[in-house]
Design a protein around this motif. Sequence first.
Motif, PDB file in Angstrom:
ATOM      1  N   VAL B  83       0.849  -1.189   0.000  1.00 13.18           N
ATOM      2  CA  VAL B  83       0.000   0.000   0.000  1.00 13.18           C
ATOM      3  C   VAL B  83       0.888   1.244   0.000  1.00 13.18           C
ATOM      4  O   VAL B  83       2.015   1.221   0.473  1.00 13.18           O
ATOM      5  CB  VAL B  83      -0.961   0.031   1.208  1.00 13.18           C
ATOM      6  N   LEU B  84       0.327   2.309  -0.540  1.00 14.37           N
ATOM      7  CA  LEU B  84       1.059   3.566  -0.632  1.00 14.37           C
ATOM      8  C   LEU B  84       0.623   4.507   0.475  1.00 14.37           C
ATOM      9  O   LEU B  84      -0.518   4.447   0.953  1.00 14.37           O
ATOM     10  CB  LEU B  84       0.784   4.243  -1.973  1.00 14.37           C
ATOM     11  N   ALA B  85       1.518   5.383   0.883  1.00 14.44           N
ATOM     12  CA  ALA B  85       1.178   6.407   1.856  1.00 14.44           C
ATOM     13  C   ALA B  85       0.052   7.277   1.295  1.00 14.44           C
ATOM     14  O   ALA B  85      -0.098   7.394   0.087  1.00 14.44           O
ATOM     15  CB  ALA B  85       2.406   7.268   2.143  1.00 14.44           C
ATOM     16  N   PRO B  86      -0.771   7.880   2.183  1.00 19.88           N
ATOM     17  CA  PRO B  86      -1.840   8.761   1.704  1.00 19.88           C
ATOM     18  C   PRO B  86      -1.277   9.902   0.846  1.00 19.88           C
ATOM     19  O   PRO B  86      -0.122  10.284   0.976  1.00 19.88           O
ATOM     20  CB  PRO B  86      -2.459   9.315   2.989  1.00 19.88           C
ATOM     21  N   LYS B  87      -2.156  10.419   0.007  1.00 23.24           N
ATOM     22  CA  LYS B  87      -1.754  11.363  -1.033  1.00 23.24           C
ATOM     23  C   LYS B  87      -0.922  12.547  -0.530  1.00 23.24           C
ATOM     24  O   LYS B  87       0.113  12.870  -1.101  1.00 23.24           O
ATOM     25  CB  LYS B  87      -3.011  11.883  -1.740  1.00 23.24           C
ATOM     26  N   ASP B  88      -1.394  13.193   0.536  1.00 23.92           N
ATOM     27  CA  ASP B  88      -0.691  14.406   0.986  1.00 23.92           C
ATOM     28  C   ASP B  88       0.699  14.071   1.524  1.00 23.92           C
ATOM     29  O   ASP B  88       1.656  14.797   1.298  1.00 23.92           O
ATOM     30  CB  ASP B  88      -1.524  15.170   2.027  1.00 23.92           C
ATOM     31  N   GLN B  89       0.780  12.914   2.232  1.00 21.03           N
ATOM     32  CA  GLN B  89       2.098  12.496   2.716  1.00 21.03           C
ATOM     33  C   GLN B  89       3.002  12.119   1.553  1.00 21.03           C
ATOM     34  O   GLN B  89       4.191  12.427   1.538  1.00 21.03           O
ATOM     35  CB  GLN B  89       1.952  11.274   3.621  1.00 21.03           C
ATOM     36  N   MET B  90       2.397  11.450   0.561  1.00 19.40           N
ATOM     37  CA  MET B  90       3.175  11.005  -0.587  1.00 19.40           C
ATOM     38  C   MET B  90       3.777  12.187  -1.320  1.00 19.40           C
ATOM     39  O   MET B  90       4.906  12.143  -1.793  1.00 19.40           O
ATOM     40  CB  MET B  90       2.266  10.208  -1.525  1.00 19.40           C
ATOM     41  N   LYS B  91       3.022  13.267  -1.386  1.00 22.53           N
ATOM     42  CA  LYS B  91       3.508  14.476  -2.053  1.00 22.53           C
ATOM     43  C   LYS B  91       4.790  14.970  -1.378  1.00 22.53           C
ATOM     44  O   LYS B  91       5.771  15.297  -2.034  1.00 22.53           O
ATOM     45  CB  LYS B  91       2.420  15.555  -1.989  1.00 22.53           C
ATOM     46  N   GLN B  92       4.759  14.967  -0.054  1.00 23.64           N
ATOM     47  CA  GLN B  92       5.946  15.348   0.720  1.00 23.64           C
ATOM     48  C   GLN B  92       7.117  14.421   0.414  1.00 23.64           C
ATOM     49  O   GLN B  92       8.228  14.864   0.161  1.00 23.64           O
ATOM     50  CB  GLN B  92       5.634  15.262   2.225  1.00 23.64           C
ATOM     51  N   ILE B  93       6.810  13.121   0.453  1.00 26.45           N
ATOM     52  CA  ILE B  93       7.861  12.118   0.273  1.00 26.45           C
ATOM     53  C   ILE B  93       8.497  12.246  -1.109  1.00 26.45           C
ATOM     54  O   ILE B  93       9.709  12.186  -1.260  1.00 26.45           O
ATOM     55  CB  ILE B  93       7.283  10.702   0.477  1.00 26.45           C
ATOM     56  N   LYS B  94       7.644  12.479  -2.116  1.00 26.42           N
ATOM     57  CA  LYS B  94       8.167  12.539  -3.484  1.00 26.42           C
ATOM     58  C   LYS B  94       9.097  13.724  -3.712  1.00 26.42           C
ATOM     59  O   LYS B  94       9.893  13.723  -4.640  1.00 26.42           O
ATOM     60  CB  LYS B  94       7.008  12.567  -4.485  1.00 26.42           C
ATOM     61  N   ARG B  95       8.975  14.730  -2.866  1.00 29.65           N
ATOM     62  CA  ARG B  95       9.878  15.883  -3.009  1.00 29.65           C
ATOM     63  C   ARG B  95      11.290  15.555  -2.550  1.00 29.65           C
ATOM     64  O   ARG B  95      12.207  16.325  -2.814  1.00 29.65           O
ATOM     65  CB  ARG B  95       9.365  17.054  -2.168  1.00 29.65           C
TER      66      ARG B  95
END
Lengths: 231, 258
Positions: B83-95
């Motif tokens: 499973v992937l982290a929730p969208k808002d967290q993922m946005k942070q992570i992808k940066r």
Amino acid sequence: MDTIWNILLDIYSMVLDLGAVMAQLAESFLVTVQIFVLTLVFSMPLGLIVAFGRMSKNRIIRAIVKAYISVMRGTPLMLQILVVYFGPFYVFRIRMGNGFRFPAVIIAFAINYAAYFAEIYRAGIESIPAGQYEAAQILGYNKVQTFFKIILPQVFKRVLPPVTNETITLVKDTSLAFTISVAEMFTKAKQIAAAEANILPLMAAGVFYYIFNLVVAWVMERLEKKFSYYR
Amino acid sequence: MGSRLLEINHMKKGFDGKGVLEDISLTVEEGEVVSIIGPSGSGKSTLLRCATMLEQMDGGELIYQGQRAVWEKTDKKGDVKCVLAPKDQMKQIKRTFGLVFQNFNLFPHYTVMKNIIDAPVSVDKISRKEAEERAWKLLRQLGLEDKAEAYPFQLSGGQQQRVSIARALALQPKILFFDEPTSALDPELTVEVLKVIKELAKEKMTMIIVTHEMQFAREVSDRIIFMEQGLIQEQGTPEEIFTSSNTRVREFIGKMNA
Ligand SMILES: Nc1ncnc2c1ncn2[C@@H]1O[C@H](COP(=O)(O)OP(=O)(O)OP(=O)(O)O)[C@@H](O)[C@H]1O
Ligand SMILES: [Mg+2]
């Protein structure tokens, strides 16, 4: 000497006649231009929506859209015009007045050309390398940004040549509106030709179509030049 | 050493039932330069693609700066799924990471400048002025200041790759991944790109580099990982790897140097 003079006179009077006939056709030519412009205005965006449907992840949507495109491309446009015009009567028993002739032509042309444009757009979208999507994803663009900023501008450039072909075909296809007697140029030219037992009106119409297409080709060439700043 | 930027635990990935990554575990600390070498088809690209989430992993865990990006969950039927982290967290992570592609993947309809500033402006929402200042600094650093208004097709492969590095750096990632950044380039153009990467290493940029350039890997890396058949077969300092007693490693390096 005499005969050459006579021939020149004949040609001169023919050109005069042609001019007179063209003046007669001018008004109906505007109807032709209207069909052309309205068809493009509706079918080009509609084509994009159809293209999305064709590429949808949903199997049912994809199948429906595929069937639609297949029918639109696989049957004569003339028949489609008749179906749109007479359809409401046969299906719903609604009698549409004469006022429905022109809208019927626009509807038929728009849904027909949307199918062709959809396939052109789809080929264009699918020709963009996966790396463009991947680069955009890594850089953090969302799906909407990726499509409108990265993909679509590149698709425009790629589809311009096939869109030009369709557009030139459309100029000539407008004449099919004669099927339900919409008073566009070809309908008018045929009427005059029949009344006067003379093919000159049809020739004059041919000149109009040809010049129209020269203009269309010129405009499209300019557009292609505009997009040639990158490769 | 600084903090742990990346942690991969038991990453697994297959295509159509064929295992490509069998069980990959790997950590990367801040400031480290890690090279990944190994034969063609050993799963190096797949590892980078899973780590950057271009590809969804089948099993295991992916953690950036202590934040879980992907992890395993057992569903009601008892199947393990990632499973992937929730969208808002993922946005942070992808940066926190960037990726430099083998074939650059620059945006052909944008100038060099626009390629570099567009994501900072339209994704990170920094001001255009600040983005341009950042871009000019990068262009100078990478020797491209006279190319700002050029389009990618007007550049050599080496220049295009440097632009794509600038584009990645403009988002100020903590980790930069490279997938064979020079294998699409002629030898003389390879040199200029490798030089840029070496300079980044000097500035303590954290990097994970898949490469076939053995000499370069030896010079630039703090650690080299040898991959084969979806597994990390060996890892260590460049000296350890280049003097390894593992016959597979020796064979591979011998073949690459031949
Ligand atoms: N999208 C995919 N679908 C199916 N198989 C794939 C896909 N991507 C990679 N593979 C397979 O996975 C295996 C590993 O590929 P990968 O690209 O990770 O190798 P690599 O180590 O990067 O090789 P190279 O040095 O040639 O780049 C190969 O057998 C490849 O065919
Ligand atoms: Mg690879």
